[in-house]
Design an enzyme around this catalytic site. Structure first.
Site, PDB file in Angstrom:
ATOM      1  N   HIS A 304      26.927  41.184  30.158  1.00  0.00           N
ATOM      2  CA  HIS A 304      28.061  41.323  29.239  1.00  0.00           C
ATOM      3  C   HIS A 304      28.092  42.754  28.714  1.00  0.00           C
ATOM      4  CE1 HIS A 304      30.846  40.534  25.952  1.00  0.00           C
ATOM      5  NE2 HIS A 304      31.139  39.403  26.588  1.00  0.00           N
ATOM      6  N   ASP A 361      30.532  32.161  30.501  1.00  0.00           N
ATOM      7  CA  ASP A 361      31.044  31.552  31.737  1.00  0.00           C
ATOM      8  C   ASP A 361      29.984  30.849  32.561  1.00  0.00           C
ATOM      9  OD1 ASP A 361      33.039  34.390  31.682  1.00  0.00           O
ATOM     10  OD2 ASP A 361      33.817  32.346  31.570  1.00  0.00           O
TER      11      ASP A 361
HETATM   12  C1  SDX Z   1      33.819  37.633  29.861  1.00  0.00           C
HETATM   13  O1  SDX Z   1      34.415  41.534  26.938  1.00  0.00           O
HETATM   14  C2  SDX Z   1      34.339  40.313  26.630  1.00  0.00           C
HETATM   15  O2  SDX Z   1      34.122  39.959  25.489  1.00  0.00           O
HETATM   16  C3  SDX Z   1      34.576  39.342  27.773  1.00  0.00           C
HETATM   17  C4  SDX Z   1      34.347  37.875  27.450  1.00  0.00           C
HETATM   18  C5  SDX Z   1      35.377  37.345  26.481  1.00  0.00           C
HETATM   19  O3  SDX Z   1      35.113  36.317  25.850  1.00  0.00           O
HETATM   20  O4  SDX Z   1      36.500  37.919  26.450  1.00  0.00           O
HETATM   21  O5  SDX Z   1      33.056  37.674  26.896  1.00  0.00           O
HETATM   22  C6  SDX Z   1      34.473  37.010  28.699  1.00  0.00           C
HETATM   23  O6  SDX Z   1      34.473  38.342  30.568  1.00  0.00           O
HETATM   24  C7  SDX Z   1      32.354  37.401  30.094  1.00  0.00           C
HETATM   25  C8  SDX Z   1      31.818  38.181  31.342  1.00  0.00           C
HETATM   26  C9  SDX Z   1      32.139  37.363  32.580  1.00  0.00           C
HETATM   27  N1  SDX Z   1      31.863  38.158  33.794  1.00  0.00           N
HETATM   28  C10 SDX Z   1      30.829  37.850  34.605  1.00  0.00           C
HETATM   29  O7  SDX Z   1      30.009  36.964  34.372  1.00  0.00           O
HETATM   30  C11 SDX Z   1      30.806  38.677  35.884  1.00  0.00           C
HETATM   31  C12 SDX Z   1      29.377  39.199  36.104  1.00  0.00           C
HETATM   32  N2  SDX Z   1      29.097  40.173  35.054  1.00  0.00           N
HETATM   33  C13 SDX Z   1      29.266  41.591  35.403  1.00  0.00           C
HETATM   34  O8  SDX Z   1      30.399  41.826  36.184  1.00  0.00           O
HETATM   35  C14 SDX Z   1      29.076  42.500  34.192  1.00  0.00           C
HETATM   36  O9  SDX Z   1      27.958  42.066  33.539  1.00  0.00           O
HETATM   37  C15 SDX Z   1      30.192  42.669  33.188  1.00  0.00           C
HETATM   38  C16 SDX Z   1      31.471  43.081  33.820  1.00  0.00           C
HETATM   39  C17 SDX Z   1      30.410  41.407  32.416  1.00  0.00           C
HETATM   40  C18 SDX Z   1      29.762  43.755  32.205  1.00  0.00           C
HETATM   41  O10 SDX Z   1      29.672  44.934  32.938  1.00  0.00           O
HETATM   42  P1  SDX Z   1      29.288  46.340  32.220  1.00  0.00           P
HETATM   43  O11 SDX Z   1      29.157  46.196  30.767  1.00  0.00           O
HETATM   44  O12 SDX Z   1      30.211  47.376  32.731  1.00  0.00           O
HETATM   45  O13 SDX Z   1      27.836  46.553  32.695  1.00  0.00           O
HETATM   46  P2  SDX Z   1      27.448  47.441  33.896  1.00  0.00           P
HETATM   47  O14 SDX Z   1      28.328  47.101  35.045  1.00  0.00           O
HETATM   48  O15 SDX Z   1      27.395  48.845  33.420  1.00  0.00           O
HETATM   49  O16 SDX Z   1      25.988  46.875  34.222  1.00  0.00           O
HETATM   50  C19 SDX Z   1      24.825  47.540  33.825  1.00  0.00           C
HETATM   51  C20 SDX Z   1      23.865  47.293  34.985  1.00  0.00           C
HETATM   52  C21 SDX Z   1      24.379  47.755  36.327  1.00  0.00           C
HETATM   53  O17 SDX Z   1      23.234  48.022  37.121  1.00  0.00           O
HETATM   54  P3  SDX Z   1      22.874  49.584  37.450  1.00  0.00           P
HETATM   55  O18 SDX Z   1      24.043  50.127  38.257  1.00  0.00           O
HETATM   56  O19 SDX Z   1      22.733  50.267  36.108  1.00  0.00           O
HETATM   57  O20 SDX Z   1      21.583  49.503  38.235  1.00  0.00           O
HETATM   58  O21 SDX Z   1      23.652  45.880  35.145  1.00  0.00           O
HETATM   59  C22 SDX Z   1      24.121  45.474  36.438  1.00  0.00           C
HETATM   60  C23 SDX Z   1      25.053  46.553  36.919  1.00  0.00           C
HETATM   61  O22 SDX Z   1      25.077  46.585  38.339  1.00  0.00           O
HETATM   62  N3  SDX Z   1      24.813  44.207  36.246  1.00  0.00           N
HETATM   63  C24 SDX Z   1      24.623  43.151  37.021  1.00  0.00           C
HETATM   64  C25 SDX Z   1      25.411  42.139  36.464  1.00  0.00           C
HETATM   65  N4  SDX Z   1      26.063  42.626  35.379  1.00  0.00           N
HETATM   66  C26 SDX Z   1      25.695  43.919  35.264  1.00  0.00           C
HETATM   67  N5  SDX Z   1      23.877  42.961  38.116  1.00  0.00           N
HETATM   68  C27 SDX Z   1      23.905  41.734  38.669  1.00  0.00           C
HETATM   69  N6  SDX Z   1      24.637  40.702  38.192  1.00  0.00           N
HETATM   70  C28 SDX Z   1      25.402  40.871  37.088  1.00  0.00           C
HETATM   71  N7  SDX Z   1      26.129  39.863  36.618  1.00  0.00           N
END
Ligand code: SDX
Length: 426
Positions: A304, A361
């Site tokens: 998140h 989720d």
């Molecule tokens: C919702 O914003 C809100 O409040 C949203 C929400 C709401 O109520 O409105 O809470 C609802 O959207 C919840 C999130 C649902 N999405 C998912 O579950 C999809 C999987 N999650 C990721 O796509 C991700 O965690 C996000 C999009 C939710 C957040 O992404 P960020 O904040 O941009 O984090 P990031 O991409 O910078 O990640 C930091 C690191 C990265 O690794 P590095 O490149 O630094 O090595 O963590 C990794 C990312 O690759 N990472 C994940 C991951 N989420 C982040 N790796 C594997 N699986 C994941 N789910």
């Protein structure tokens, strides 16, 4: 307002940037003075940017805390009805008994939709994704309320909020019925909000003995509350940006639905079930985790932007999941698989180092599946619930003077060059 100033020196000029404290959370640095500096601020993904002031929802990502108008999400989900939470989002406090009765009655009065909207549905293929239908139909509502579309008129804004919250369950259920080739069900105003939605989803005109299920109703209502609002997330920010142009609220909410559909946002609940289907069994988890670590795939339902601890909604969702599965006597292997996935992830350095925890989720899809809701409807339910949050932010924006949102950019394209005739281009 401003207590002290931050100082920024650039190109030999010093700028005093006011630091403004809120009631909770990080103070902000007002960078308006950069206007004179010849620089823009730069923050792709708005990781450290607060474009608005708001009183609606507060999140402490480090503590895993979520407050709606100051009320903790677990206390709301476990004690209030969704419409009480919607009232608090709209008006600032939980309703008194009289305010609750009046608000619930107003919602009941507006659950039906114009019968001509049926024709709008008929324009879609039966296998259209219900989110595609919802984007279209909710935006189309603005074609039915010409007399109440003056966004500068408070009474128009108020009735629109009621209409949207009241009609989303009806439209959501219609998008499901249409995909099933079943007749639309009219709302029953002797049912409460969640009961009505489940009735319109699962009853048919032939049902002479439709029975409500209190466990499922309560779980559905909790799921609505857990998705009601979440500060300046991508879809809420979309609603505010669309609203800042003066667009009508139905168009703004349709924009929010479109933004929510993405798998990184509201579409994640659907993606979690697809991911669990792909993994299949607990034995396949280690191999799947290798794909996650190699960044081939993401662990959907994990991570998140704000929570760097447990998403408090996920914990309530997990408890509700246990309650529903037990009450329905369902032993869903997907729940075991999800729990195994969660356990392995929470112990793995890859996830620990990145503060990746289950979000709202991760478990919601398992409950929705147990209730009999198809995966394609998961994000529609998220949109239904989030409408009270979206419209509350839209109303909050309109409650004070605002400017059109118009971000700038870091331009790295071509410098000026002369036109070349096509015959002279290489
Ligand atoms: C919702 O914003 C809100 O409040 C949203 C929400 C709401 O109520 O409105 O809470 C609802 O959207 C919840 C999130 C649902 N999405 C998912 O579950 C999809 C999987 N999650 C990721 O796509 C991700 O965690 C996000 C999009 C939710 C957040 O992404 P960020 O904040 O941009 O984090 P990031 O991409 O910078 O990640 C930091 C690191 C990265 O690794 P590095 O490149 O630094 O090595 O963590 C990794 C990312 O690759 N990472 C994940 C991951 N989420 C982040 N790796 C594997 N699986 C994941 N789910």
């Amino acid at each position: 307002m401003a207590d002290t100033n931050a100082k920024l020196t650039v190109n030999g000029e010093e700028y005093e940037l006011p630091i403004i404290k809120g009631t909770l959370g990080r103070p902000v640095i007002d960078i308006a003075a950069l206007q004179e500096s010849g620089f823009w601020s730069y923050d792709p993904g708005f990781k450290v940017t607060a474009p608005v002031e708001s009183k609606i929802t507060y999140i402490d990502g480090g503590k895993g805390e979520l407050l709606h108008r100051g009320y903790p999400i677990d206390e709301l989900a476990n004690n209030a009805e969704y419409l009480e939470v919607a009232y608090a989002l709209l008006h600032g406090d939980l309703p008194t008994a009289d305010q609750k009765a009046d608000f619930f009655e107003k919602i009941r009065e507006h659950t039906a939709v114009h019968d001509q909207l049926r024709k709008f549905f008929e324009g879609f293929r039966r296998d259209a994704h219900p989110m595609a239908i919802m984007v279209g139909v909710v935006g189309a509502l603005s074609a039915f309320y010409h007399e109440d579309l003056d966004v500068s008129n408070e009474a128009h804004r108020e009735i629109t909020a009621i209409r949207l919250i009241a009609k989303m369950p009806t439209l959501a259920a219609m998008s499901y019925k249409y995909s099933q080739g079943e007749p639309f069900m009219y709302p029953r105003n002797d049912f409460n909000y969640a009961e009505n939605f489940l009735y319109m989803m699962f009853a048919t005109p032939a049902d002479v003995d439709y029975e409500k299920n209190d466990v499922i109703t309560r779980a559905m209502d909790k799921i609505f509350t857990l998705h009601a609002d979440h500060e300046q997330n991508a879809s809420t920010s979309t609603v505010r940006l669309a609203g800042s142009t003066g667009a009508n609220p139905y168009a703004c909410i349709a924009a929010g639905i479109a933004a929510l559909w993405g798998p990184s946002h509201g579409g994640a609940n659907e993606a979690v079930l697809e991911m669990l289907d792909e993994i299949g069994t607990v034995e396949n988890v280690p191999e799947f985790m290798e794909k996650v670590k190699s960044r081939e795939v993401k662990l959907m339902g994990f991570g998140h932007r704000v929570y760097k601890n447990f998403d408090p909604r996920a914990q309530v969702m997990k408890e509700t999941c246990d309650e529903v599965l037990e009450a329905l006597g369902i032993n869903d292997p997907k729940l075991e698989l999800a729990m195994a996935l969660e356990k392995i992830a929470l112990e793995d350095p890859f996830f620990i180092e990145r503060n990746l925890y289950p979000n709202v989720d991760f478990y919601s899809g398992i409950i929705l599946k147990a209730i009999g809701i198809p995966t394609s409807m998961f994000t529609v339910i998220f949109a239904l619930a989030r409408t009270s949050g979206w419209i509350s932010h839209w109303l909050e924006m309109h409650s004070a003077p605002f400017k059109i949102g118009r971000p700038r950019q870091l331009y790295t394209g071509e410098t000026r060059r002369d036109f070349v005739k096509v015959e002279d281009r290489k």
